[in-house]
Design a protein around this motif. Structure first.
Motif, PDB file in Angstrom:
ATOM      1  N   PRO A 517      17.150   9.418  -9.541  1.00  0.00           N
ATOM      2  CA  PRO A 517      16.729   7.900  -8.258  1.00  0.00           C
ATOM      3  C   PRO A 517      15.811   7.162  -8.792  1.00  0.00           C
ATOM      4  O   PRO A 517      14.945   6.308  -9.769  1.00  0.00           O
ATOM      5  N   ALA A 518      16.647   5.263  -8.349  1.00  0.00           N
ATOM      6  CA  ALA A 518      15.895   4.178  -8.695  1.00  0.00           C
ATOM      7  C   ALA A 518      15.672   3.609  -7.849  1.00  0.00           C
ATOM      8  O   ALA A 518      16.012   3.598  -6.949  1.00  0.00           O
ATOM      9  N   ILE A 519      14.408   3.442  -6.883  1.00  0.00           N
ATOM     10  CA  ILE A 519      13.194   3.322  -6.815  1.00  0.00           C
ATOM     11  C   ILE A 519      12.601   1.940  -6.586  1.00  0.00           C
ATOM     12  O   ILE A 519      11.813   1.913  -7.263  1.00  0.00           O
ATOM     13  N   LYS A 520      12.687   1.520  -5.224  1.00  0.00           N
ATOM     14  CA  LYS A 520      11.980  -0.222  -5.183  1.00  0.00           C
ATOM     15  C   LYS A 520      10.925  -0.085  -4.103  1.00  0.00           C
ATOM     16  O   LYS A 520      12.098  -0.024  -2.760  1.00  0.00           O
ATOM     17  N   GLN A 521       9.827  -0.130  -4.068  1.00  0.00           N
ATOM     18  CA  GLN A 521       8.866  -0.445  -3.037  1.00  0.00           C
ATOM     19  C   GLN A 521       8.540  -1.157  -2.746  1.00  0.00           C
ATOM     20  O   GLN A 521       8.384  -1.938  -3.131  1.00  0.00           O
ATOM     21  N   SER A 522       8.080  -0.928  -1.589  1.00  0.00           N
ATOM     22  CA  SER A 522       8.072  -2.602  -0.891  1.00  0.00           C
ATOM     23  C   SER A 522       6.961  -2.716   0.447  1.00  0.00           C
ATOM     24  O   SER A 522       6.913  -1.364   1.376  1.00  0.00           O
ATOM     25  N   ARG A 523       5.978  -3.509   0.947  1.00  0.00           N
ATOM     26  CA  ARG A 523       4.666  -3.349   2.137  1.00  0.00           C
ATOM     27  C   ARG A 523       6.080  -4.467   3.244  1.00  0.00           C
ATOM     28  O   ARG A 523       5.196  -5.525   2.587  1.00  0.00           O
ATOM     29  N   PRO A 524       6.386  -4.306   4.135  1.00  0.00           N
ATOM     30  CA  PRO A 524       7.169  -4.929   4.889  1.00  0.00           C
ATOM     31  C   PRO A 524       6.269  -5.461   5.670  1.00  0.00           C
ATOM     32  O   PRO A 524       6.328  -7.028   6.267  1.00  0.00           O
ATOM     33  N   TYR A 525       4.892  -5.143   6.446  1.00  0.00           N
ATOM     34  CA  TYR A 525       3.702  -6.065   7.229  1.00  0.00           C
ATOM     35  C   TYR A 525       2.535  -5.577   5.800  1.00  0.00           C
ATOM     36  O   TYR A 525       2.122  -4.960   6.259  1.00  0.00           O
ATOM     37  N   PRO A 526       2.476  -6.950   5.850  1.00  0.00           N
ATOM     38  CA  PRO A 526       0.627  -7.114   5.039  1.00  0.00           C
ATOM     39  C   PRO A 526      -0.026  -6.282   5.492  1.00  0.00           C
ATOM     40  O   PRO A 526      -1.545  -6.044   4.874  1.00  0.00           O
ATOM     41  N   ALA A 527      -0.528  -6.608   6.727  1.00  0.00           N
ATOM     42  CA  ALA A 527      -1.668  -6.123   7.613  1.00  0.00           C
ATOM     43  C   ALA A 527      -2.130  -4.464   7.998  1.00  0.00           C
ATOM     44  O   ALA A 527      -0.574  -3.843   8.128  1.00  0.00           O
ATOM     45  N   ALA A 528      -2.855  -4.324   8.559  1.00  0.00           N
ATOM     46  CA  ALA A 528      -2.891  -2.573   9.086  1.00  0.00           C
ATOM     47  C   ALA A 528      -2.268  -2.696  10.154  1.00  0.00           C
ATOM     48  O   ALA A 528      -2.369  -3.583  10.979  1.00  0.00           O
ATOM     49  N   ILE A 529      -1.752  -1.504  10.402  1.00  0.00           N
ATOM     50  CA  ILE A 529      -1.420  -1.544  11.700  1.00  0.00           C
ATOM     51  C   ILE A 529      -2.427  -0.491  12.571  1.00  0.00           C
ATOM     52  O   ILE A 529      -1.924  -0.387  13.318  1.00  0.00           O
ATOM     53  N   HIS A 530      -3.349   0.229  11.632  1.00  0.00           N
ATOM     54  CA  HIS A 530      -3.944   1.769  12.488  1.00  0.00           C
ATOM     55  C   HIS A 530      -4.913   1.675  12.486  1.00  0.00           C
ATOM     56  O   HIS A 530      -5.116   1.961  10.645  1.00  0.00           O
ATOM     57  N   LYS A 531      -6.326   2.306  12.349  1.00  0.00           N
ATOM     58  CA  LYS A 531      -7.276   2.591  11.992  1.00  0.00           C
ATOM     59  C   LYS A 531      -8.186   3.855  12.233  1.00  0.00           C
ATOM     60  O   LYS A 531      -8.248   3.760  13.926  1.00  0.00           O
ATOM     61  N   GLY A 532      -8.115   5.192  11.551  1.00  0.00           N
ATOM     62  CA  GLY A 532      -8.811   6.104  12.465  1.00  0.00           C
ATOM     63  C   GLY A 532      -7.272   7.062  11.986  1.00  0.00           C
ATOM     64  O   GLY A 532      -6.598   6.419  11.184  1.00  0.00           O
ATOM     65  N   ASP A 533      -8.161   8.483  12.326  1.00  0.00           N
ATOM     66  CA  ASP A 533      -7.043   9.517  12.245  1.00  0.00           C
ATOM     67  C   ASP A 533      -5.879   8.874  13.048  1.00  0.00           C
ATOM     68  O   ASP A 533      -5.370   8.686  14.082  1.00  0.00           O
ATOM     69  N   ILE A 534      -4.482   9.757  12.788  1.00  0.00           N
ATOM     70  CA  ILE A 534      -3.242  10.116  13.629  1.00  0.00           C
ATOM     71  C   ILE A 534      -3.638  11.141  13.416  1.00  0.00           C
ATOM     72  O   ILE A 534      -3.309  12.448  12.189  1.00  0.00           O
ATOM     73  N   CYS A 535      -2.662  11.739  14.687  1.00  0.00           N
ATOM     74  CA  CYS A 535      -2.916  13.142  15.339  1.00  0.00           C
ATOM     75  C   CYS A 535      -1.459  13.590  14.927  1.00  0.00           C
ATOM     76  O   CYS A 535      -0.501  12.801  15.392  1.00  0.00           O
TER      77      CYS A 535
END
Length: 600
Positions: A517-535
């Protein structure tokens, strides 16, 4: 020679020669300085009826207006425009449809590859299609007569979006993709958003909460949203949304004893509602053309997957669900093992339907009998295996396929696995997991090129292979071999660490149905969306851990990617549901596969 003439006439009907448009004027241009235009369409007749754009005969049952969108290079870097096309006619007893197609008639006579959007509702005297930031170039506006005979009027607007209260939109570019993100509402303190588009390009985002399904609708390509609450008695659990070929919309609201399924023929201005299914957890909707609707779910009493169906477009539903995972449905000795393993902890992923064949796919993740004693919160072990159930008889019976095995300490399906089908009928399943205890959690994709009968080995999608955790995969396919993938990325290898910083990440996978596969990765929203753990233990997170974002989010391609996600980190720490749309960069192709294969 006389016997050949009817064949030639039939060919001329199905594949008409390129002819000139009969609209007056025949063409027009919109630009940053020309924001509107109008035209008068000729009278067209439904003899024969234009049941799809593939049986569209110019100056007979179809009429075309050529449109040029003229914007300079880089215009959308700092500005936005909404292209809205509307056709109207005097009598709603006549039924005209509207197709917006990119490219000339010479390039794509039947609009097989260039379809941008369509509107084919019944019982109305108008159809409308909207496009966000359309690329410069030539388009065709095709009016098609499905029933009756009528002339029509056409209007085109090319306007800037309105401003809305709340955090400002965020524009970003990353690795060849351009994005624009904004909250669906300043007050949208919910998680677990789903997103769907109707064929006219309108965007719908839903979440569970309150008195039922919370819905935000955008009729301008995701620039502004209004809000609806689709309430039900005992509702407010998991939510889901789906649109069929003729843009009849459905939501499902989990009530534990069943799901309240709401059906709307007018984009949820109004709706009817009924209970569907039996005791259930995490339900999903799917459709086949405009005929059938399916509700798949996990029955937590019987600890198995089930499917309810409607054969009349959601008006009535069967009362006895179809077992998706009955005894004898898996190959060889997998059968007893799968049934034993899913007895305790199952994470049910989406249901999808091949719009060409009617094949139905259900994906789910299961723990193992051994892991239920030693992992997670016993007896609810961590998900370690991915199973795809495939039906070749339109959902009446299923065969199970173990596409990823595992053992205690491995992971697969954190939290929900996902499934999708591309325009060529290739099926794909994704999951977040790890192959060995203690290793990083990555995003994996498997594919089937034979309608789900056999599956490939998994390959990793995310480009960073260590030092991070990757969870909540969601996928949606477009053109053959093209899949859009999104997930949340944590800054550490352990999702439970409280010092994590989380982002939304995206990849477009081309040649996705191959081992290279040819994979092209990007970050749609540059800022953080959550800080801390995710259960990652679902409702068991009540025993400890942060589940504020709930358990998934969603991506949909419609030429360009559309993503809905929950955000409680930026810009001010208030939780809101956000929508991010791709504004430029490689296209996955049209993700509304029913328009490729179904007739009205």
């Amino acid at each position: 020679m006389r016997r050949i003439a009817p064949v030639l006439l039939l060919a001329a009907w199905l594949f008409p020669a390129v002819t000139s448009s009969a609209a007056t004027p025949q063409s027009g241009t919109v630009s940053p300085t020309v924001s509107s235009l109008s035209y008068q369409g000729s009278s067209i007749s439904s003899v024969p009826p234009a049941v799809s754009r593939r049986v569209c005969a110019e100056n007979q049952n179809c009429d075309t207006f050529d449109l040029i969108v003229a914007v300079p290079a880089g215009f959308y870097d700092t500005a936005d425009r909404i292209l809205t096309v509307t056709i109207t006619w005097p009598n709603s007893a006549n039924d005209l449809d509207l197709y917006l197609c990119q490219g000339t008639q010479t390039d794509d006579p039947q609009c097989l590859n260039g379809l941008v959007g369509s509107s084919n509702m019944s019982g109305t005297s108008s159809e409308t299609v909207s496009v966000r930031d359309p690329a410069a170039g030539t388009y065709r506006l095709i009016a098609a007569a499905y029933d009756g005979t009528s002339a029509y009027s056409g209007t085109v607007t090319f306007s800037a979006p309105s401003t809305t209260p709340g955090p400002s939109p965020v524009r970003s570019k990353d690795n060849g993709f351009s994005w624009q993100a904004r909250p669906v509402a300043n007050d949208s303190n919910f998680g677990e958003p789903s997103v769907d588009l109707d064929h006219a390009g309108n965007i719908y985002v839903t979440t569970p909460g309150g008195a039922g399904v919370q819905m935000w609708r955008s009729f301008d390509g995701g620039f502004t949203f209004d809000h609806k609450e689709i309430a039900s008695d005992g509702g407010g659990g998991d939510s889901e949304i789906e649109f069929t070929l003729n843009d009849v919309g459905y939501t499902a609201d989990l009530r534990v004893t069943d799901s309240a399924v709401s059906r709307s023929e007018n984009r949820f201005e109004t709706w009817t509602q009924q209970g569907v299914g039996i005791e259930q957890d995490r339900q999903w909707l799917a459709h086949w053309c405009n005929r059938q609707v399916f509700l798949g779910y996990h029955d937590f009493v019987l600890e198995a997957e089930f499917l309810n169906r409607s054969d009349d477009g959601g008006k009535t539903w069967d009362t006895a669900p179809t077992p998706v995972s009955p005894t004898g449905s898996a190959p060889g000795n997998q059968d007893a093992q799968i049934l034993s393993d899913q007895d305790v902890n199952t994470f049910s992923g989406p249901v999808v339907v091949d719009q060409k064949t009617g094949d139905v796919y259900v994906v789910f993740a299961i723990s193992t009998a051994e892991g239920n004693l030693t992992t997670g919160t016993p007896p609810f072990g961590e998900p370690e295996q991915i199973v795809v159930a495939v039906s070749h008889d339109n959902g009446h019976s299923f065969q199970l396929h173990l596409v990823q095995g595992g053992g205690p300490g491995t992971l697969a399906g954190v939290i929900f696995p996902w499934i999708t089908i591309d325009k060529g009928g290739n099926a794909y399943a994704s999951y977040a997991g790890r192959a060995a205890p203690g290793g990083p959690i990555n995003v994996f994709l498997v594919y089937s090129k034979d309608h789900g009968d056999t599956w490939s080995s998994p390959y990793r999608v995310n480009r960073d292979a260590s030092g991070h955790s990757h969870i909540y995969t969601t996928i949606s396919a477009g053109d053959p071999g093209v899949v859009d993938v999104a997930w949340y990325t944590g800054s550490t290898v352990d999702p439970d660490r409280t010092d994590n910083v989380w982002h939304v990440d995206f990849a477009q996978v081309k040649k996705a149905n191959t081992s290279t596969p040819a994979i092209k990765q990007s970050r749609p929203y540059p800022a953080a969306i959550h800080k801390g753990d995710i259960c990652l233990q679902g409702i068991l997170c009540t025993l400890g851990g942060d589940r504020s974002l709930l358990d998934f989010f969603q991506v949909r391609p419609d030429g360009r990617a559309n993503i809905a996600f929950a955000n409680n980190a930026s810009p001010d720490g208030q939780q809101r549901v956000w929508f991010v749309g791709q504004t430029a960069g490689p296209s996955a192709g049209n993700g509304l596969q029913d328009t490729n294969w179904c007739t009205k």
